[in-house]
Design a protein around this motif. Structure first.
Motif, mmCIF file in Angstrom:
data_model
loop_
_atom_site.group_PDB
_atom_site.id
_atom_site.type_symbol
_atom_site.label_atom_id
_atom_site.label_comp_id
_atom_site.label_asym_id
_atom_site.label_seq_id
_atom_site.Cartn_x
_atom_site.Cartn_y
_atom_site.Cartn_z
ATOM 1 N N PRO A 30 14.056 53.851 29.605
ATOM 2 C CA PRO A 30 14.493 54.255 30.949
ATOM 3 C C PRO A 30 15.031 55.680 30.966
ATOM 4 O O PRO A 30 15.608 56.156 29.993
ATOM 5 C CB PRO A 30 15.582 53.238 31.276
ATOM 6 C CG PRO A 30 16.093 52.764 29.946
ATOM 7 C CD PRO A 30 14.899 52.788 29.035
ATOM 8 N N VAL A 35 13.293 49.991 32.898
ATOM 9 C CA VAL A 35 11.933 49.604 32.530
ATOM 10 C C VAL A 35 11.962 48.196 31.950
ATOM 11 O O VAL A 35 12.848 47.845 31.158
ATOM 12 C CB VAL A 35 11.320 50.615 31.542
ATOM 13 C CG1 VAL A 35 12.125 50.692 30.253
ATOM 14 C CG2 VAL A 35 9.879 50.272 31.237
ATOM 15 N N VAL A 105 10.586 57.411 33.471
ATOM 16 C CA VAL A 105 10.980 56.970 32.128
ATOM 17 C C VAL A 105 10.483 57.959 31.079
ATOM 18 O O VAL A 105 9.723 58.887 31.378
ATOM 19 C CB VAL A 105 10.433 55.555 31.816
ATOM 20 C CG1 VAL A 105 10.867 54.551 32.869
ATOM 21 C CG2 VAL A 105 8.911 55.571 31.713
#
Length: 341
Positions: A30, A35, A105
């Motif tokens: 992340p 994520v 990300v």
């Protein structure tokens, strides 16, 4: 810096020799967004599958629309990150996949193929910032190609050992995997990898189309000049290649001077180089002030026939930017003059 991380991956690979034939390991972390496995699955246009229910065709029988074993992947959540491993494919190394995966990300990938080629990729916020050749960390490209420079000491040392013949100390793959762990704090866990059931539960990555792109490597370095040379008349393109080939031939001392002379002559006349002589060029050694290995590779690539080799002639220019970086600005200016007539 501790060598424990490298030792871990050296043992990992020594005990799983089949991964010498290829591997793609991706760590998705992340940044501005969290994520999860489901997020990654959506970005990959993928689906969860049971491999016991899929019959993959032999590579020689593959047709579009058939199940593709190279798109099989395994996902796992590791804290806030997601890890993806592909034992037989390299989707995680593709520029297009990296762009989709890295929205909000950070994404690191290390991959290599059965012939040993491969590299480390780093993407953030939809941009591939850097790709570094694991075998030759001086070779790199991307929107910020130097972003990994402070992390390359281990790979540089492995390359140095390779160059002096210390092959036992040139643990390039282990060094590359260690780089990813050091940058992400995420380890490729032995227990998880050894727990894959074959066949069993996995993920099938969907179809993510390739970006439009020309062949060759020079497009990454100088897309404008690459495009103008490709659209230029053949004599102009040949003159540009000859200019660079002569610069490399003059700068370095080659072990096979006959092969170099034949290569430069072939480029200048625009005729194919005899296969035996091209092989001699590939095997030639060079010494001099600059990156000699790139000089050899560039001259070898400059005589590639269309659709017959992995290299292509404009790769000569890409090699020259590494082999003689101090001369490249002058050479580029001269090529620009050729294009303007």
């Amino acid at each position: 810096m501790s060598d424990d991380v490298v030792a871990y991956y050296r043992q990992f690979l020594d005990e799983r020799s089949w991964y010498a034939e290829g591997l793609s390991w991706t760590v998705i972390q992340p940044a501005s967004e969290p994520v999860t496995e489901d997020v990654v699955l959506r970005r990959l246009r993928g689906r969860r599958v049971d491999l016991t229910e899929i019959r993959f065709p032999h590579v020689n029988d593959f047709r579009p629309g058939m199940p593709d074993e190279s798109k099989v992947a395994y996902l796992t959540q590791v804290g806030p990150a997601v890890v993806m491993l592909q034992p037989n494919g390299f989707e995680g190394a593709r520029r297009e996949v990296l762009r989709w995966l890295s929205d909000g990300v950070r994404v690191h990938n290390i991959d290599w193929t059965i012939n040993g080629n491969g590299g480390i990729s780093y993407a953030v916020y939809g941009k591939v910032l850097a790709w570094v050749d694991k075998n030759d960390p001086g070779r790199r490209h991307g929107e910020q190609p130097d972003v990994l420079d402070n992390d390359l000491d281990g790979l540089r040392e492995a390359r140095r050992r390779w160059d002096v013949g210390d092959l036992a100390g040139a643990d390039v793959n282990a060094e590359a995997m260690a780089l990813v762990e050091r940058r992400t704090g995420v380890r490729l866990d032995v227990g998880w990898v050894d727990g894959f059931e074959e066949p069993g539960q996995a993920v099938m990555i969907g179809d993510i189309p390739r970006d439009p792109r020309p062949p060759g490597r020079f497009r990454h370095k100088d897309p404008d000049l690459d495009a103008r040379l490709r659209s230029a008349p053949e004599p102009t393109r040949r003159a540009a290649l000859t200019l660079v080939a002569r610069a490399l031939a003059d700068r370095f001392t080659f072990s096979d001077s006959e092969a170099v002379a034949s290569t430069v002559g072939s480029i200048e006349r625009g005729v194919p180089l005899a296969p035996e002589m091209r092989t001699r060029m590939f095997r030639s050694q060079a010494t001099g002030d600059g990156e000699a290995r790139s000089a050899v590779h560039g001259l070898y690539a400059a005589t590639a026939l269309p659709d017959r080799h992995a290299d292509e002639p404009l790769d000569l220019l890409n090699a020259a930017t590494y082999a003689i970086p101090d001369e490249w600005p002058r050479l580029r200016q001269s090529i620009d003059g050729l294009l303007h007539g």
